[in-house]
Scaffold this motif. Structure first.
Motif, PDB file in Angstrom:
ATOM      1  N   TYR A  71       0.729  -1.089   0.028  1.00  0.00           N
ATOM      2  CA  TYR A  71      -0.014   0.130   0.207  1.00  0.00           C
ATOM      3  C   TYR A  71       0.900   1.017   0.075  1.00  0.00           C
ATOM      4  CZ  TYR A  71      -3.515   3.340   1.440  1.00  0.00           C
ATOM      5  OH  TYR A  71      -4.177   4.599   1.527  1.00  0.00           O
ATOM      6  N   GLY A  87      -4.566   1.832   5.534  1.00  0.00           N
ATOM      7  CA  GLY A  87      -5.637   2.781   4.645  1.00  0.00           C
ATOM      8  C   GLY A  87      -6.291   1.932   3.648  1.00  0.00           C
ATOM      9  N   LEU A 174     -15.996   3.428   4.841  1.00  0.00           N
ATOM     10  CA  LEU A 174     -15.314   4.815   4.736  1.00  0.00           C
ATOM     11  C   LEU A 174     -14.840   5.337   5.945  1.00  0.00           C
ATOM     12  CD1 LEU A 174     -17.719   6.264   1.836  1.00  0.00           C
ATOM     13  CD2 LEU A 174     -15.381   5.626   1.568  1.00  0.00           C
ATOM     14  N   ASP A 177     -11.504   6.212   6.831  1.00  0.00           N
ATOM     15  CA  ASP A 177     -10.788   7.002   6.020  1.00  0.00           C
ATOM     16  C   ASP A 177      -9.651   6.493   5.228  1.00  0.00           C
ATOM     17  OD1 ASP A 177     -12.230   9.306   7.390  1.00  0.00           O
ATOM     18  OD2 ASP A 177     -10.502   9.774   8.730  1.00  0.00           O
ATOM     19  N   PRO A 178     -10.342   5.656   4.324  1.00  0.00           N
ATOM     20  CA  PRO A 178      -9.114   4.696   3.745  1.00  0.00           C
ATOM     21  C   PRO A 178      -8.751   5.437   2.364  1.00  0.00           C
ATOM     22  CG  PRO A 178     -11.470   4.082   3.115  1.00  0.00           C
ATOM     23  CD  PRO A 178     -11.480   5.079   4.193  1.00  0.00           C
ATOM     24  N   GLY A 179      -7.638   5.251   1.959  1.00  0.00           N
ATOM     25  CA  GLY A 179      -6.896   5.714   0.764  1.00  0.00           C
ATOM     26  C   GLY A 179      -7.308   4.804  -0.514  1.00  0.00           C
ATOM     27  N   LEU A 180      -7.826   3.462  -0.055  1.00  0.00           N
ATOM     28  CA  LEU A 180      -8.457   2.546  -1.252  1.00  0.00           C
ATOM     29  C   LEU A 180      -9.593   2.010  -0.613  1.00  0.00           C
ATOM     30  CD1 LEU A 180      -7.881   0.903  -3.718  1.00  0.00           C
ATOM     31  CD2 LEU A 180      -6.342  -0.610  -2.472  1.00  0.00           C
ATOM     32  N   LEU A 181     -10.569   1.673  -1.376  1.00  0.00           N
ATOM     33  CA  LEU A 181     -11.782   0.963  -0.792  1.00  0.00           C
ATOM     34  C   LEU A 181     -11.884  -0.076  -1.779  1.00  0.00           C
ATOM     35  CD1 LEU A 181     -14.478   1.075   0.725  1.00  0.00           C
ATOM     36  CD2 LEU A 181     -15.534   2.431  -0.975  1.00  0.00           C
ATOM     37  N   ILE A 205     -17.081   8.837  -4.059  1.00  0.00           N
ATOM     38  CA  ILE A 205     -16.056   8.338  -3.128  1.00  0.00           C
ATOM     39  C   ILE A 205     -14.548   8.730  -3.982  1.00  0.00           C
ATOM     40  CG2 ILE A 205     -15.016   6.472  -2.305  1.00  0.00           C
ATOM     41  CD1 ILE A 205     -17.794   5.213  -1.948  1.00  0.00           C
ATOM     42  N   ARG A 206     -14.434   8.274  -5.385  1.00  0.00           N
ATOM     43  CA  ARG A 206     -13.363   8.606  -5.928  1.00  0.00           C
ATOM     44  C   ARG A 206     -13.134  10.105  -6.099  1.00  0.00           C
ATOM     45  NH1 ARG A 206     -12.861   8.541 -11.592  1.00  0.00           N
ATOM     46  NH2 ARG A 206     -14.625  10.124 -11.375  1.00  0.00           N
ATOM     47  N   THR A 210     -10.520   8.985  -2.763  1.00  0.00           N
ATOM     48  CA  THR A 210     -10.322   7.568  -2.318  1.00  0.00           C
ATOM     49  C   THR A 210     -10.340   6.509  -3.592  1.00  0.00           C
ATOM     50  OG1 THR A 210     -11.147   7.377  -0.225  1.00  0.00           O
ATOM     51  CG2 THR A 210     -11.211   5.521  -0.929  1.00  0.00           C
TER      52      THR A 210
END
Ligand SMILES: Nc1ncnc2c1ncn2[C@@H]1O[C@H](COP(=O)(O)OP(=O)(O)OP(=O)(O)O)[C@@H](O)[C@H]1O
Ligand SMILES: [Mg+2]
Length: 305
Positions: A71, A87, A174, A177-181, A205-206, A210
């Motif tokens: 990541y 993340g 969400l 607070d993810p950088g990738l979902l 979201i994007r 994210t």
């Protein structure tokens, strides 16, 4: 400074040579996949292709037999809570909510990786949790607004209609607070209207920064949404590219239809049958060459509301 440069230029996700074997079965075989900041990437493939298993390898639920997952350039330890902390957040193909907790509480539990309080503190609502609760609650309500569930904040999650439970799973993911979902079949069981709303939600979201990797069987949803699509077939990545490229790749169509493609064993025989069928029918589409089939698929997608 070097570190900052690395962070901004590296993909959010780098999966390298990921292989997962269960005894004699290779569910995922040497899969490489990158997701860059700002991207929505689709992962498609027939049932049993290894999509969920691949997600489980990315999120530390499974320790890959081979390969690594990084990541933002740092290799992840295969432990789900550390992956979330790093993340990456996910939803599950089979909804996993706390059925007897309210909608708001479910999101608050998803928030625990971003507060000092642990999961048990959140579940038991101890003093530490209460102190952190005000800030977390504000953020959770924000996420419920964002996903369109704010007016259901006090409802028990088990009482939500299925489509809203899926949305709640997204809100909960969400909350960390993810950088990738990672979304595993987010529209399964949804009606067309709910699916369309989910599409808009994923774009939003994007747009908030994210990156998204999404598994879905609904091709219209995938091809409308994704900047790039990877196709898994029998554990291996068959094709990767833009929606246009993937839609027109005859190997993808063949993998889904279970029919051979040009050059595949038995292709000649299949062509003969197709020709015979074309001759036997008056309709133009039944025996249509591959091109027609592809154009049909594209047109349906573009016509999508
Ligand atoms: N824990 C496990 N133990 C043994 N085999 C497993 C395990 N998990 C998955 N498999 C097998 O791995 C293969 C891939 O399954 P997986 O669930 O990843 O497919 P999928 O692409 O997500 O399919 P679907 O679209 O139906 O959800 C299947 O053959 C499945 O039976
Ligand atoms: Mg699956």
């Amino acid at each position: 400074m070097t570190q900052m440069t690395t962070t901004t230029t590296s993909p959010v996700l780098t999966a390298t040579g990921v292989t997962m074997r269960f005894g004699g079965l290779t569910a995922v075989q040497s899969v490489d996949l990158n997701v860059h900041p700002g991207e929505i990437v689709g992962l498609i493939g027939p049932n049993g292709a290894g999509k969920t298993t691949f997600f489980n390898c990315l999120t530390g639920l499974y320790i890959p037999t081979e390969g690594s997952v990084a990541y933002q350039g740092t290799v992840l330890p295969p432990k789900p809570h550390l992956v979330t902390q790093a993340g990456i957040a996910r939803t599950f193909q089979n909804i996993r909510l706390f059925a007897n907790m309210t909608v708001l509480e479910n999101v608050l539990v998803g928030r625990h990786t971003r507060t000092k309080e642990g999961l048990w503190s959140a579940l038991l609502r101890g003093p530490g949790f209460k102190r952190a609760e005000a800030a977390s609650k504000a953020r959770a309500m924000e996420l419920l607004e964002f996903t369109g569930l704010a007016d259901k904040a006090d409802h028990l999650s088990r009482n939500l209609p299925y489509g809203e439970q899926r949305k709640l799973e997204i809100a909960r993911a969400l909350a960390s607070d993810p950088g990738l979902l990672l979304l595993d079949e987010p529209t399964a069981g949804m009606n067309p209207q709910e699916t369309r709303a989910t599409e808009e939600l994923v774009f939003a979201i994007r747009d908030l920064g994210t990156a998204v990797l999404v598994i879905e069987h609904d091709m219209r949803f995938i091809f409308n949404l994704c900047d790039r699509v990877a196709v898994l077939v029998q554990g291996q990545k068959l094709v990767e590219g833009t929606s246009e490229i993937v839609q027109s790749d005859e190997r993808v169509i063949a993998a889904y239809l279970g029919t051979p493609f040009e050059g595949a064993p038995g292709a000649e025989e299949a062509a003969e049958v197709e020709a015979a069928e074309a001759g036997a029918t008056t309709g133009a589409t039944t025996g249509a060459p591959q091109d027609e089939t592809q154009r049909g698929t594209t047109a349906r997608t573009e016509d999508g509301q």
